[in-house]
Design a protein around this motif. Structure first.
Motif, PDB file in Angstrom:
ATOM      1  N   ASN A  68     -21.563  -4.800 123.073  1.00 11.43           N
ATOM      2  CA  ASN A  68     -20.554  -5.222 122.105  1.00 11.43           C
ATOM      3  C   ASN A  68     -20.851  -6.615 121.568  1.00 11.43           C
ATOM      4  N   LEU A  69     -21.323  -7.469 122.453  1.00 14.61           N
ATOM      5  CA  LEU A  69     -21.623  -8.844 122.065  1.00 14.61           C
ATOM      6  C   LEU A  69     -22.750  -8.885 121.032  1.00 14.61           C
ATOM      7  N   ARG A  70     -23.789  -8.099 121.265  1.00 16.19           N
ATOM      8  CA  ARG A  70     -24.906  -8.049 120.322  1.00 16.19           C
ATOM      9  C   ARG A  70     -24.458  -7.481 118.975  1.00 16.19           C
ATOM     10  N   PHE A  71     -23.584  -6.469 119.030  1.00 17.39           N
ATOM     11  CA  PHE A  71     -23.097  -5.876 117.782  1.00 17.39           C
ATOM     12  C   PHE A  71     -22.274  -6.895 117.000  1.00 17.39           C
ATOM     13  N   GLN A  72     -21.407  -7.628 117.689  1.00 16.34           N
ATOM     14  CA  GLN A  72     -20.599  -8.647 117.012  1.00 16.34           C
ATOM     15  C   GLN A  72     -21.471  -9.745 116.422  1.00 16.34           C
ATOM     16  N   ARG A  73     -22.517 -10.147 117.157  1.00 21.46           N
ATOM     17  CA  ARG A  73     -23.418 -11.178 116.641  1.00 21.46           C
ATOM     18  C   ARG A  73     -24.124 -10.684 115.379  1.00 21.46           C
ATOM     19  N   PHE A  74     -24.589  -9.442 115.411  1.00 18.77           N
ATOM     20  CA  PHE A  74     -25.259  -8.872 114.241  1.00 18.77           C
ATOM     21  C   PHE A  74     -24.328  -8.830 113.036  1.00 18.77           C
ATOM     22  N   MET A  75     -23.084  -8.376 113.244  1.00 18.57           N
ATOM     23  CA  MET A  75     -22.130  -8.277 112.138  1.00 18.57           C
ATOM     24  C   MET A  75     -21.736  -9.651 111.623  1.00 18.57           C
ATOM     25  N   ALA A  76     -21.654 -10.633 112.515  1.00 16.06           N
ATOM     26  CA  ALA A  76     -21.332 -12.000 112.079  1.00 16.06           C
ATOM     27  C   ALA A  76     -22.451 -12.565 111.205  1.00 16.06           C
ATOM     28  N   ILE A  77     -23.701 -12.314 111.599  1.00 14.20           N
ATOM     29  CA  ILE A  77     -24.825 -12.794 110.791  1.00 14.20           C
ATOM     30  C   ILE A  77     -24.856 -12.065 109.451  1.00 14.20           C
ATOM     31  N   ALA A  78     -24.617 -10.743 109.465  1.00 16.58           N
ATOM     32  CA  ALA A  78     -24.585  -9.973 108.220  1.00 16.58           C
ATOM     33  C   ALA A  78     -23.468 -10.464 107.309  1.00 16.58           C
ATOM     34  N   CYS A  79     -22.327 -10.805 107.892  1.00 17.45           N
ATOM     35  CA  CYS A  79     -21.213 -11.336 107.111  1.00 17.45           C
ATOM     36  C   CYS A  79     -21.611 -12.662 106.463  1.00 17.45           C
ATOM     37  N   GLY A  80     -22.309 -13.502 107.205  1.00  9.31           N
ATOM     38  CA  GLY A  80     -22.760 -14.773 106.647  1.00  9.31           C
ATOM     39  C   GLY A  80     -23.742 -14.584 105.502  1.00  9.31           C
ATOM     40  N   LEU A  81     -24.663 -13.627 105.647  1.00  9.61           N
ATOM     41  CA  LEU A  81     -25.637 -13.373 104.586  1.00  9.61           C
ATOM     42  C   LEU A  81     -24.956 -12.835 103.333  1.00  9.61           C
ATOM     43  N   ALA A  82     -23.954 -11.950 103.519  1.00 14.99           N
ATOM     44  CA  ALA A  82     -23.195 -11.445 102.372  1.00 14.99           C
ATOM     45  C   ALA A  82     -22.434 -12.576 101.684  1.00 14.99           C
ATOM     46  N   THR A  83     -21.946 -13.517 102.483  1.00 18.89           N
ATOM     47  CA  THR A  83     -21.244 -14.673 101.913  1.00 18.89           C
ATOM     48  C   THR A  83     -22.193 -15.531 101.084  1.00 18.89           C
ATOM     49  N   LEU A  84     -23.425 -15.694 101.569  1.00 19.82           N
ATOM     50  CA  LEU A  84     -24.421 -16.435 100.794  1.00 19.82           C
ATOM     51  C   LEU A  84     -24.642 -15.772  99.435  1.00 19.82           C
ATOM     52  N   GLY A  85     -24.740 -14.438  99.431  1.00 16.19           N
ATOM     53  CA  GLY A  85     -24.919 -13.727  98.173  1.00 16.19           C
ATOM     54  C   GLY A  85     -23.741 -13.903  97.241  1.00 16.19           C
ATOM     55  N   ALA A  86     -22.533 -13.883  97.801  1.00 16.79           N
ATOM     56  CA  ALA A  86     -21.333 -13.995  96.974  1.00 16.79           C
ATOM     57  C   ALA A  86     -21.200 -15.369  96.332  1.00 16.79           C
ATOM     58  N   VAL A  87     -21.581 -16.411  97.056  1.00 18.74           N
ATOM     59  CA  VAL A  87     -21.350 -17.759  96.527  1.00 18.74           C
ATOM     60  C   VAL A  87     -22.381 -18.174  95.481  1.00 18.74           C
ATOM     61  N   CYS A  88     -23.531 -17.503  95.445  1.00 21.90           N
ATOM     62  CA  CYS A  88     -24.544 -17.904  94.450  1.00 21.90           C
ATOM     63  C   CYS A  88     -24.749 -16.847  93.374  1.00 21.90           C
ATOM     64  N   SER A  89     -24.027 -15.736  93.427  1.00 23.93           N
ATOM     65  CA  SER A  89     -24.207 -14.675  92.438  1.00 23.93           C
ATOM     66  C   SER A  89     -23.728 -15.136  91.060  1.00 23.93           C
ATOM     67  N   GLY A  90     -24.493 -14.766  90.034  1.00 27.59           N
ATOM     68  CA  GLY A  90     -24.104 -15.106  88.669  1.00 27.59           C
ATOM     69  C   GLY A  90     -23.607 -13.912  87.889  1.00 27.59           C
ATOM     70  N   ASP A  91     -23.208 -12.861  88.602  1.00 28.49           N
ATOM     71  CA  ASP A  91     -22.807 -11.612  87.972  1.00 28.49           C
ATOM     72  C   ASP A  91     -21.539 -11.104  88.650  1.00 28.49           C
ATOM     73  N   LEU A  92     -20.546 -10.707  87.867  1.00 29.76           N
ATOM     74  CA  LEU A  92     -19.261 -10.285  88.438  1.00 29.76           C
ATOM     75  C   LEU A  92     -19.397  -9.042  89.305  1.00 29.76           C
ATOM     76  N   PHE A  93     -20.279  -8.115  88.900  1.00 28.87           N
ATOM     77  CA  PHE A  93     -20.460  -6.910  89.715  1.00 28.87           C
ATOM     78  C   PHE A  93     -21.093  -7.256  91.057  1.00 28.87           C
ATOM     79  N   ASN A  94     -22.154  -8.065  91.031  1.00 24.29           N
ATOM     80  CA  ASN A  94     -22.802  -8.450  92.288  1.00 24.29           C
ATOM     81  C   ASN A  94     -21.852  -9.239  93.184  1.00 24.29           C
ATOM     82  N   PHE A  95     -21.043 -10.102  92.572  1.00 25.13           N
ATOM     83  CA  PHE A  95     -20.048 -10.832  93.356  1.00 25.13           C
ATOM     84  C   PHE A  95     -19.088  -9.855  94.034  1.00 25.13           C
ATOM     85  N   SER A  96     -18.619  -8.857  93.285  1.00 20.85           N
ATOM     86  CA  SER A  96     -17.715  -7.855  93.852  1.00 20.85           C
ATOM     87  C   SER A  96     -18.397  -7.071  94.961  1.00 20.85           C
ATOM     88  N   LEU A  97     -19.671  -6.746  94.763  1.00 20.52           N
ATOM     89  CA  LEU A  97     -20.420  -5.982  95.756  1.00 20.52           C
ATOM     90  C   LEU A  97     -20.578  -6.764  97.049  1.00 20.52           C
TER      91      LEU A  97
END
Length: 218
Positions: A68-97
């Motif tokens: 469970n700990l490894r799964f939570q760590r993986f999802m936390a890192i994935a959440c952070g990477l998705a956040t990076l994409g959201a904050v630098c996206s220049g497109d409304l669709f990509n931001f929504s995605l």
């Protein structure tokens, strides 16, 4: 575009046709915060959690399932990477995605604990997140239908995006990111592996700040 006060100085822009992913002083600050918490999620080692009974000397140490700990760590890192994409996206669709992906990974962080109350919270949050997706992509679709483009770079400062589309984007972000504050916060912060829950709150704050920048820009 960067004549707008909220953006600050232009630092970098990468063009893909009319879609321009960009870094301004504002978005770079959000990007760096997200990066810092990804690093925390990678190096954190919350193998044990201790509960102290208020008003007594009782102390309980919980054993944490390493899978469970490894799964939570993986999802936390994935959440952070998705956040990076959201904050630098220049497109409304990509931001929504990217924002929808943040909602999915948030559910994964919450659901990574074998606790009935926490899993119920994850289920309730999942329903809110699914409804919020409709608002997110509905707002992007309205902007595309009205303006003929989803590029934030092209729409900046023109005031062409309908108010309803902006409201839909804000509602979508609130459902995807802010939901943990009022649905699952009390339970998940008491769950084993709770340090990874920090990523839920950080991503919620950062995408909310980003959507405010977007609606003020377009």
């Amino acid at each position: 575009m960067f004549n707008l006060p909220i953006e600050g100085e232009e630092l970098f822009a990468l063009e893909f046709g009319d879609i321009v992913n960009y870094f301004s002083l504002y978005t770079t600050t959000l990007f760096l915060f997200a990066t810092a918490f990804i690093i925390i999620a990678i190096i954190a080692r919350p193998e044990r959690q201790t509960d102290i009974v208020f008003g007594t000397d009782a102390v309980y140490t919980k054993e944490i399932n390493q899978d469970n700990l490894r799964f939570q760590r993986f999802m936390a890192i994935a959440c952070g990477l998705a956040t990076l994409g959201a904050v630098c996206s220049g497109d409304l669709f990509n931001f929504s995605l990217f924002t929808a992906l943040i909602g999915i990974t948030n559910i994964g962080i919450v659901a990574g604990v074998n606790n009935r109350y926490v899993l119920n919270a994850a289920y309730n949050y999942g329903i809110v997140a699914m409804v919020a997706t409709t608002f997110l992509f509905g707002g992007a679709s309205m902007a595309l239908g009205t303006c003929g483009t989803l590029s934030i770079w092209e729409l900046a400062g023109k005031g062409l995006v309908p108010l309803a589309a902006k409201m839909f984007l804000v509602l979508g972000v609130m459902g995807e990111g802010m939901a943990p504050f009022y649905i699952a916060k009390a339970e998940i912060t008491r769950a084993p592996g709770a340090p990874y829950v920090l990523m839920i709150h950080v991503s919620s704050l950062l995408i909310f700040l980003r959507v405010i920048e977007i609606i003020l820009t377009v």
